[in-house]
Design an enzyme around this catalytic site. Sequence first.
Site, PDB file in Angstrom:
ATOM      1  N   HIS A   1       0.831  -1.202   0.000  1.00 19.63           N
ATOM      2  CA  HIS A   1       0.000   0.000   0.000  1.00 19.63           C
ATOM      3  C   HIS A   1       0.873   1.262   0.000  1.00 19.63           C
ATOM      4  O   HIS A   1       0.484   2.287  -0.545  1.00 19.63           O
ATOM      5  CB  HIS A   1      -0.922  -0.003   1.227  1.00 19.63           C
ATOM      6  CG  HIS A   1      -1.924  -1.119   1.179  1.00 19.63           C
ATOM      7  ND1 HIS A   1      -3.251  -0.904   0.864  1.00 19.63           N
ATOM      8  CD2 HIS A   1      -1.791  -2.453   1.346  1.00 19.63           C
ATOM      9  CE1 HIS A   1      -3.887  -2.066   0.863  1.00 19.63           C
ATOM     10  NE2 HIS A   1      -3.017  -3.022   1.157  1.00 19.63           N
TER      11      HIS A   1
ATOM     12  N   ASP B   1      -5.784   5.799   2.061  1.00 26.11           N
ATOM     13  CA  ASP B   1      -5.943   4.449   1.504  1.00 26.11           C
ATOM     14  C   ASP B   1      -7.368   3.956   1.712  1.00 26.11           C
ATOM     15  O   ASP B   1      -7.937   4.100   2.803  1.00 26.11           O
ATOM     16  CB  ASP B   1      -4.947   3.507   2.203  1.00 26.11           C
ATOM     17  CG  ASP B   1      -4.778   2.202   1.456  1.00 26.11           C
ATOM     18  OD1 ASP B   1      -5.789   1.526   1.189  1.00 26.11           O
ATOM     19  OD2 ASP B   1      -3.633   1.868   1.124  1.00 26.11           O
TER      20      ASP B   1
ATOM     21  N   THR C   1      -5.941   0.547  -3.904  1.00 18.76           N
ATOM     22  CA  THR C   1      -4.685  -0.073  -4.352  1.00 18.76           C
ATOM     23  C   THR C   1      -4.935  -1.466  -4.921  1.00 18.76           C
ATOM     24  O   THR C   1      -4.046  -2.295  -4.956  1.00 18.76           O
ATOM     25  CB  THR C   1      -3.685  -0.184  -3.183  1.00 18.76           C
ATOM     26  OG1 THR C   1      -4.293  -0.978  -2.162  1.00 18.76           O
ATOM     27  CG2 THR C   1      -3.318   1.163  -2.635  1.00 18.76           C
TER      28      THR C   1
ATOM     29  N   TRP D   1      -1.434  -6.959  -6.422  1.00 13.02           N
ATOM     30  CA  TRP D   1      -1.814  -6.017  -7.479  1.00 13.02           C
ATOM     31  C   TRP D   1      -0.632  -5.165  -7.934  1.00 13.02           C
ATOM     32  O   TRP D   1      -0.478  -4.864  -9.127  1.00 13.02           O
ATOM     33  CB  TRP D   1      -2.990  -5.160  -7.033  1.00 13.02           C
ATOM     34  CG  TRP D   1      -3.504  -4.254  -8.122  1.00 13.02           C
ATOM     35  CD1 TRP D   1      -3.694  -2.916  -8.033  1.00 13.02           C
ATOM     36  CD2 TRP D   1      -3.892  -4.625  -9.465  1.00 13.02           C
ATOM     37  NE1 TRP D   1      -4.170  -2.426  -9.222  1.00 13.02           N
ATOM     38  CE2 TRP D   1      -4.292  -3.451 -10.124  1.00 13.02           C
ATOM     39  CE3 TRP D   1      -3.923  -5.830 -10.163  1.00 13.02           C
ATOM     40  CZ2 TRP D   1      -4.724  -3.450 -11.445  1.00 13.02           C
ATOM     41  CZ3 TRP D   1      -4.342  -5.823 -11.492  1.00 13.02           C
ATOM     42  CH2 TRP D   1      -4.746  -4.644 -12.115  1.00 13.02           C
TER      43      TRP D   1
END
Length: 434
Positions: A21, A115, A137, A331
Site C-alpha cells: 500500500h 488508503d 490499491t 496487485w
Amino acid sequence: MEDQRGEETHILTIPFPAQGHINPMLQLSKRLASKGLKVTLVTAESNPISIQGENLTSSIKIESIPDGFSVDAGVNVRNFDEYIERFKVVFPQNLAKLIKKHEVSGYPVKFIVYDSVIPWMLDVVRGFGLDGAPFFTQAWAVNAIYYHFHQGTLKVPSEGGSLVSLPSMPPLGINDLPSFICDKTGAYPSLLNVILNWMATRFPIKTIGPVIPSIYLDKRLPNDNDYGLSLFKPKSETCKTWLDSKEINSVIYVSFGSLSALGEEQMEELAYGLKRSNNFFLWVVRESETEKLPKNFYEETSKKGLVVSWSPQLEVLAHKSVGCFMTHCGWNSTLEALSLGVPMVAMPQWTDQTTNAKYVEDVWQVGVRVRVNEKGIVTREEIEICIKEVMEGERSKNIRRNSEKWKESAKEAVNDGGSSDENLEEFVTQLLSS
Ligand code: UDX
C-alpha cells in the site's frame, strides 16, 4: 476558486502501513507533486521504513507520526485487528497535531488522500474541517466483484459449481473470486466489512493507474531505487551484478510480495520446480521464510540461482535478462510486470490475487496460471511445465506479443496527455477549484 498550484496548495497522503500500500501511494504522491501540489506523505511511526533516493525527498516530504506501536513493530508482524483498533485511536490524534503544526508553519493542509482500506479516515478528515478522497490499491475488477457481492447481485458458486457472470468481466469460477468473499473465516473479515460498507456509498471514481514511475516504462533506469520507501532492505547491488552477467530473457524472477507465506511443502515444490526448469532464477525469500527452504538447496543450485531476502523489484523487472516473473499476483507486482512487459507465471495465494491471476491468464493473456492439486499444492512438475510454457512453449510467442502490447498501453496512459495523466490532471483541477 482559481487554480492555484505550487507551494501554497498542500495535501497529505496517508497510505495503509503495509508495503503493498505504501508503494502505490508514494508513486501517486510523486505524480501529484509533479502536477504542482505540495505533498506530504504521512507514515505510521512503527513502520521500519528505509528511505532511498534523493529525488524522492526533493519532490515530496515524508513525515512519520505515532500509531500506538513502537518502531519496528510493523503491521506485518502483529495481529491485524489489534493493530487497527489502536491505530484508529492513536493515529488520528497525532494527525490532528500534524495538521495544526502545518497551519502554524504557513502551509495549511487543504485536502487528504487516504488508503481505501482505512475508509473511516474520511470521517476523521471531515472532523478536522477538511475533505478527502480514497485511493484504491487493488484492481477495479476486484472492487466491482466486492460491490456486486455487497449488493447481492453476486452469488458465490460452490466448489466445482457453475461460473458467475458479471458485467464487463469474464465468467468467474470460485477460484477466480477474491478469497475474502469465498472464505468468510479468513484472517481479515473486519477489513472486508469496512470495504464493503464503503463500496455501498459509491463515490465518483477516477482511474489513474498504473502508478509506475515513467522512467521505468522507458527502460531508462535511474541510479536509485525509485520506489524509495521500503519496509525491507533490498540487495540492490547483488541483484544487479548477478543479472548483468545473464543473457537477455534468460532469468525467472520469483517473488511473493511482502505478506504471503508459503507452507513448507509448497516451498519445497517451488524450489525443486525451479531447479527442474533448468533456467536461471532470482528468488526473493524473505527472512521469515528462509527456514522453509529445503536443506542443501543453496549448494545444489548455486550455479543457477540467486536467493535474496528482498530485491529492488522495479529494477529487476526492468532488467533485460529477466524473461519471466513467477508471482503471487499482488496487485502492485501484477501492474509492475504488465507495465514493464514481463510475462508471468501466476501463483495466487489469497485476497485479490486469484482474480488478478484470472486476468493475467485469460483476459490480458500475458502469462499462465498454475493448477493446484487435490491436496492444495502446486507440484514441482506443474511449476516446471508452466515456466517452460512461458519461456519457450508454443503459447510463449503469443504471451510475449501481448506483454509488449500492454507495456505500450501503460506507457501511453501514463505519458503526458494519456488517460491516466488526464484523469489525474482532472482530479487536481477539481481539488483546486473546490
Ligand atoms: C498486498 C496484496 O497482496 C495486494 O494484492 C494488494 O492489492 C496490496 O497489498 P503484497 O502481497 O506485498 O501486497 O504484494 P504486491 O501488491 O505485489 O506489493 C509488493 C510490493 O513490494 C511491490 O510494489 C513490489 O515491487 C515490492 N517488492 C516486492 C520489492 O520491492 N522487492 C521485493 O523483493 C518484493
